[in-house]
Write an enzyme that holds these catalytic residues in place. Structure first.
Site, PDB file in Angstrom:
ATOM      1  N   LYS A 179      28.116 -25.348   8.776  1.00  0.00           N
ATOM      2  CA  LYS A 179      27.152 -25.610   9.851  1.00  0.00           C
ATOM      3  C   LYS A 179      26.688 -24.267  10.414  1.00  0.00           C
ATOM      4  CE  LYS A 179      27.412 -25.812  14.233  1.00  0.00           C
ATOM      5  NZ  LYS A 179      26.122 -25.186  14.618  1.00  0.00           N
ATOM      6  N   GLU A 192      36.916 -15.319  14.142  1.00  0.00           N
ATOM      7  CA  GLU A 192      36.428 -13.930  14.320  1.00  0.00           C
ATOM      8  C   GLU A 192      35.530 -13.948  15.536  1.00  0.00           C
ATOM      9  OE1 GLU A 192      34.558 -11.011  14.644  1.00  0.00           O
ATOM     10  OE2 GLU A 192      33.468 -11.244  12.766  1.00  0.00           O
ATOM     11  N   CYS A 200      29.333  -7.969  16.072  1.00  0.00           N
ATOM     12  CA  CYS A 200      30.646  -8.144  16.708  1.00  0.00           C
ATOM     13  C   CYS A 200      31.390  -6.818  16.803  1.00  0.00           C
ATOM     14  CB  CYS A 200      31.455  -9.217  16.008  1.00  0.00           C
ATOM     15  SG  CYS A 200      31.497  -9.068  14.235  1.00  0.00           S
ATOM     16  N   GLU A 256      31.143  -7.765  27.079  1.00  0.00           N
ATOM     17  CA  GLU A 256      30.385  -7.506  25.856  1.00  0.00           C
ATOM     18  C   GLU A 256      28.913  -7.854  26.087  1.00  0.00           C
ATOM     19  OE1 GLU A 256      31.097 -10.397  22.762  1.00  0.00           O
ATOM     20  OE2 GLU A 256      30.625  -8.954  21.199  1.00  0.00           O
TER      21      GLU A 256
HETATM   22  P1  NDP Z   1      28.738 -19.547  20.105  1.00  0.00           P
HETATM   23  O1  NDP Z   1      30.120 -19.107  19.881  1.00  0.00           O
HETATM   24  O2  NDP Z   1      28.465 -20.494  21.205  1.00  0.00           O
HETATM   25  O3  NDP Z   1      28.101 -20.196  18.777  1.00  0.00           O
HETATM   26  C1  NDP Z   1      28.489 -19.855  17.479  1.00  0.00           C
HETATM   27  C2  NDP Z   1      28.515 -21.093  16.605  1.00  0.00           C
HETATM   28  O4  NDP Z   1      29.429 -22.057  17.147  1.00  0.00           O
HETATM   29  C3  NDP Z   1      27.192 -21.800  16.497  1.00  0.00           C
HETATM   30  O5  NDP Z   1      27.070 -22.329  15.185  1.00  0.00           O
HETATM   31  C4  NDP Z   1      27.329 -22.912  17.522  1.00  0.00           C
HETATM   32  O6  NDP Z   1      26.486 -23.984  17.257  1.00  0.00           O
HETATM   33  C5  NDP Z   1      28.771 -23.305  17.343  1.00  0.00           C
HETATM   34  N1  NDP Z   1      29.378 -23.976  18.483  1.00  0.00           N
HETATM   35  C6  NDP Z   1      29.005 -23.913  19.791  1.00  0.00           C
HETATM   36  N2  NDP Z   1      29.862 -24.640  20.544  1.00  0.00           N
HETATM   37  C7  NDP Z   1      30.777 -25.186  19.696  1.00  0.00           C
HETATM   38  C8  NDP Z   1      31.922 -26.022  19.878  1.00  0.00           C
HETATM   39  N3  NDP Z   1      32.310 -26.445  21.077  1.00  0.00           N
HETATM   40  N4  NDP Z   1      32.635 -26.372  18.784  1.00  0.00           N
HETATM   41  C9  NDP Z   1      32.281 -25.924  17.572  1.00  0.00           C
HETATM   42  N5  NDP Z   1      31.217 -25.145  17.335  1.00  0.00           N
HETATM   43  C10 NDP Z   1      30.467 -24.769  18.389  1.00  0.00           C
HETATM   44  O7  NDP Z   1      27.916 -18.245  20.275  1.00  0.00           O
HETATM   45  P2  NDP Z   1      26.459 -18.117  20.861  1.00  0.00           P
HETATM   46  O8  NDP Z   1      25.558 -18.211  19.733  1.00  0.00           O
HETATM   47  O9  NDP Z   1      26.179 -19.037  21.998  1.00  0.00           O
HETATM   48  O10 NDP Z   1      26.567 -16.642  21.438  1.00  0.00           O
HETATM   49  C11 NDP Z   1      27.264 -16.438  22.662  1.00  0.00           C
HETATM   50  C12 NDP Z   1      28.115 -15.186  22.635  1.00  0.00           C
HETATM   51  O11 NDP Z   1      28.932 -15.154  21.474  1.00  0.00           O
HETATM   52  C13 NDP Z   1      27.320 -13.929  22.541  1.00  0.00           C
HETATM   53  O12 NDP Z   1      26.967 -13.519  23.807  1.00  0.00           O
HETATM   54  C14 NDP Z   1      28.257 -12.977  21.895  1.00  0.00           C
HETATM   55  O13 NDP Z   1      29.043 -12.354  22.872  1.00  0.00           O
HETATM   56  C15 NDP Z   1      29.145 -13.844  21.056  1.00  0.00           C
HETATM   57  N6  NDP Z   1      28.846 -13.807  19.644  1.00  0.00           N
HETATM   58  C16 NDP Z   1      29.714 -13.160  18.835  1.00  0.00           C
HETATM   59  C17 NDP Z   1      29.478 -13.081  17.500  1.00  0.00           C
HETATM   60  C18 NDP Z   1      30.406 -12.367  16.585  1.00  0.00           C
HETATM   61  O14 NDP Z   1      30.010 -11.957  15.522  1.00  0.00           O
HETATM   62  N7  NDP Z   1      31.689 -12.229  16.920  1.00  0.00           N
HETATM   63  C19 NDP Z   1      28.273 -13.653  16.902  1.00  0.00           C
HETATM   64  C20 NDP Z   1      27.424 -14.354  17.834  1.00  0.00           C
HETATM   65  C21 NDP Z   1      27.732 -14.419  19.146  1.00  0.00           C
HETATM   66  P3  NDP Z   1      25.067 -24.180  17.965  1.00  0.00           P
HETATM   67  O15 NDP Z   1      24.711 -22.890  18.635  1.00  0.00           O
HETATM   68  O16 NDP Z   1      24.173 -24.524  16.858  1.00  0.00           O
HETATM   69  O17 NDP Z   1      25.254 -25.295  18.911  1.00  0.00           O
END
Ligand code: NDP
Length: 472
Positions: free
Chosen positions: A171, A244, A278, A375
């Site tokens: 997903k 991660e 990240c 962050e």
């Molecule tokens: P999220 O962690 O919210 O989203 C990442 C993925 O998880 C998306 O596919 C999202 O789906 C999905 N997701 C959201 N909520 C749930 C849940 N309860 N259970 C399972 N899957 C879920 O990150 P965001 O995109 O909202 O970004 C927010 C913050 O995350 C950023 O500010 C940054 O700090 C961090 N981030 C870190 C990354 C890294 O590489 N470590 C990468 C991206 C973000 P969907 O969005 O489609 O609903």
């Protein structure tokens, strides 16, 4: 353009759709299906049906398939790179790592992962038995990916899962699903039906996945908050987890460094993908003897950056991927301004439709300010002065995150000794955020659980079976 999910090797439409928008101008790039719970169940069932044959296929077969997927990436580089730029915003040949580099990197990771294997180990040899350690695939792996490197991270999740004999339901982030949808569609020419399935949807689908009883493991890259939710929801059937999560990487630049020699490398490490990385360098601690000069060198570089629509020639940085993220970056910079920090460059959102924000350097700031402690995950870097090495080490470690960290010095032995005391999963010397498919990568503290890449990463997609072979 309307996209389909892929379930059991076939395209699947949905009743409801959502729009994917280009962050450079707000235009709708495509519409994507919003999966129902029944469609998720179909995808998990397809993966489960495909598992026995796939997990029992020969090691060589799976190796060839992963190499075939690398060919798919290489043969469709143009289309995939353009999709990444349209949905994510990063320029095609952007600073450090553009969209072409993302597809090329994904291909490289595929090929490296295809060469990995998990040999049987002998744990003990006695007069009575030989105890062997066998590695067995877990079953159905669900991959949940973020929006910053949509295709690359999908490949990081999918390839070790398939290579070790699992089947997959992926997903992608609802903000950036297109390159992954296209890749999974193309991958069907290489893989048996049901081995790799994709479902898309907005909020709620991720949660359904993490609590689904037919899924054996979740591999997730994203925020720490979501990682914690996943861990809670995955508990009912004790799903295996690789998480991660976020980072707030510190870099410590010692006083013997010449700023001019390292400024470009430091700048790229911080602003790669507009800081939406990240393991980007997010807190820059610079010794007082070279602080002013380092600020000047970095500012001079920042002012040369071209920021604009990633499809246009010559752009180095694109927009921030989404408005929520841009608002967070602006909030942290505005807070720093209010607390008396100096904005060396950037710091103001330009007029227009896109989510643009210039590379922003913030000086005269210290720990205890949000931009240092949190962050930003965007184009803003705090530059913090220090005088004492022991004290700066304590400040670098005084953070819930522990993904990466670096030390910069001409005395490499001293830098190694200091880097080993950083509380983080990866430590670099005179460098930051360089990754390899052969080297484990993961976070400590609240930056995650488990590692990706190399043999150790592959092992996370397996369970151990100890086999006691009797001696006749
Ligand atoms: P999220 O962690 O919210 O989203 C990442 C993925 O998880 C998306 O596919 C999202 O789906 C999905 N997701 C959201 N909520 C749930 C849940 N309860 N259970 C399972 N899957 C879920 O990150 P965001 O995109 O909202 O970004 C927010 C913050 O995350 C950023 O500010 C940054 O700090 C961090 N981030 C870190 C990354 C890294 O590489 N470590 C990468 C991206 C973000 P969907 O969005 O489609 O609903």
């Amino acid at each position: 353009m309307e996209y389909s999910m892929i379930i059991d090797g076939k395209p699947v439409k949905a009743e409801h759709h959502f729009d994917v928008k280009n962050p450079a101008n707000g235009e709708v790039v495509a519409t994507c299906p919003g999966a129902t719970e029944a469609q998720l169940n179909d995808a998990v069932a397809a993966a489960r049906r495909a598992f026995p044959a796939w997990s029992n296929s020969s090691d060589e077969t799976r190796k060839q398939c992963v190499q075939g997927l690398a060919d798919v990436l290489a043969n469709n580089m143009q289309e995939l790179a353009q999709l990444i730029t349209l949905e994510q915003g990063r320029p095609l040949d952007g600073l450090g790592f553009g969209s072409f580099a993302e597809v090329g990197g994904a291909e490289y990771w595929c090929r490296a992962t295809s060469e990995l294997s998990l040999e049987v180990e002998v744990a003990e040899e006695t007069d009575e038995h030989r105890a062997e350690i066998h590695r067995k695939p877990l079953g159905v792996v669900a991959s949940i990916t973020p929006w910053n490197f949509p295709l690359m991270i999908a490949i990081w999740h999918i390839m070790p899962a398939l290579r070790s004999g699992n089947t997959v339901v992926i997903k992608p982030s609802s903000l950036t699903p297109l390159a992954t949808l296209k890749f999974v569609e193309l991958a069907q020419s290489v893989l048996p039906a049901g081995v790799l399935n994709i479902v898309t949807g907005e909020g709620g689908l991720g949660r359904m996945i993490t609590s689904h009883p037919g899924i054996d493991k979740i591999v997730f890259t994203g925020s720490t908050g979501t990682g914690k939710n996943i861990m809670r929801n995955a508990a009912d059937n004790l799903k295996r987890l690789t998480l991660e999560l976020g980072g707030n990487d510190a870099a410590i630049v010692l006083g013997d460094v010449k700023p001019k020699d390292v400024a470009m490398n430091i700048f790229i490490s911080a602003f790669i993908n507009n800081g939406q990385t990240c393991a980007a360098l997010k807190r820059l601690y610079v010794h007082e003897d070279i602080y002013e000069e380092m600020c000047q060198e970095l500012t001079a570089i920042a002012k040369t950056m071209t920021v604009g629509n990633g499809m246009d020639d010559g752009m180095q940085l694109g927009p921030v991927q989404n408005l929520e993220q841009l608002n967070l970056v602006m909030e942290l910079v505005d807070d720093a301004k209010e607390k008396g920090a100096t904005i060396l460059c950037g710091g103001e959102r330009p007029e227009g439709n896109g989510f643009f924000y210039p590379p922003t350097l913030v000086a005269d700031i210290s720990d205890g300010t949000r931009l240092v402690d949190e962050e930003p995950f965007g184009p803003a870097l705090p530059i913090v002065k220090f005088s004492d090495v022991e004290e700066v080490l304590a400040r670098a470690n005084n953070n819930p995150n522990g993904l990466g960290g670096s030390v910069w010095s001409n005395n490499v032995d001293a830098a190694i000794a200091l880097a080993k005391r950083l509380e983080c999963g990866s430590a670099w010397i005179n460098n930051h955020a360089s990754l390899s498919p052969n080297v484990p990568f993961g976070g400590v503290k609240e930056s995650g659980i488990g590692v990706e890449f190399g043999r150790h990463g592959l092992e996370e997609y397996t369970s151990i079976q100890s086999v006691f072979v009797p001696k006749q």
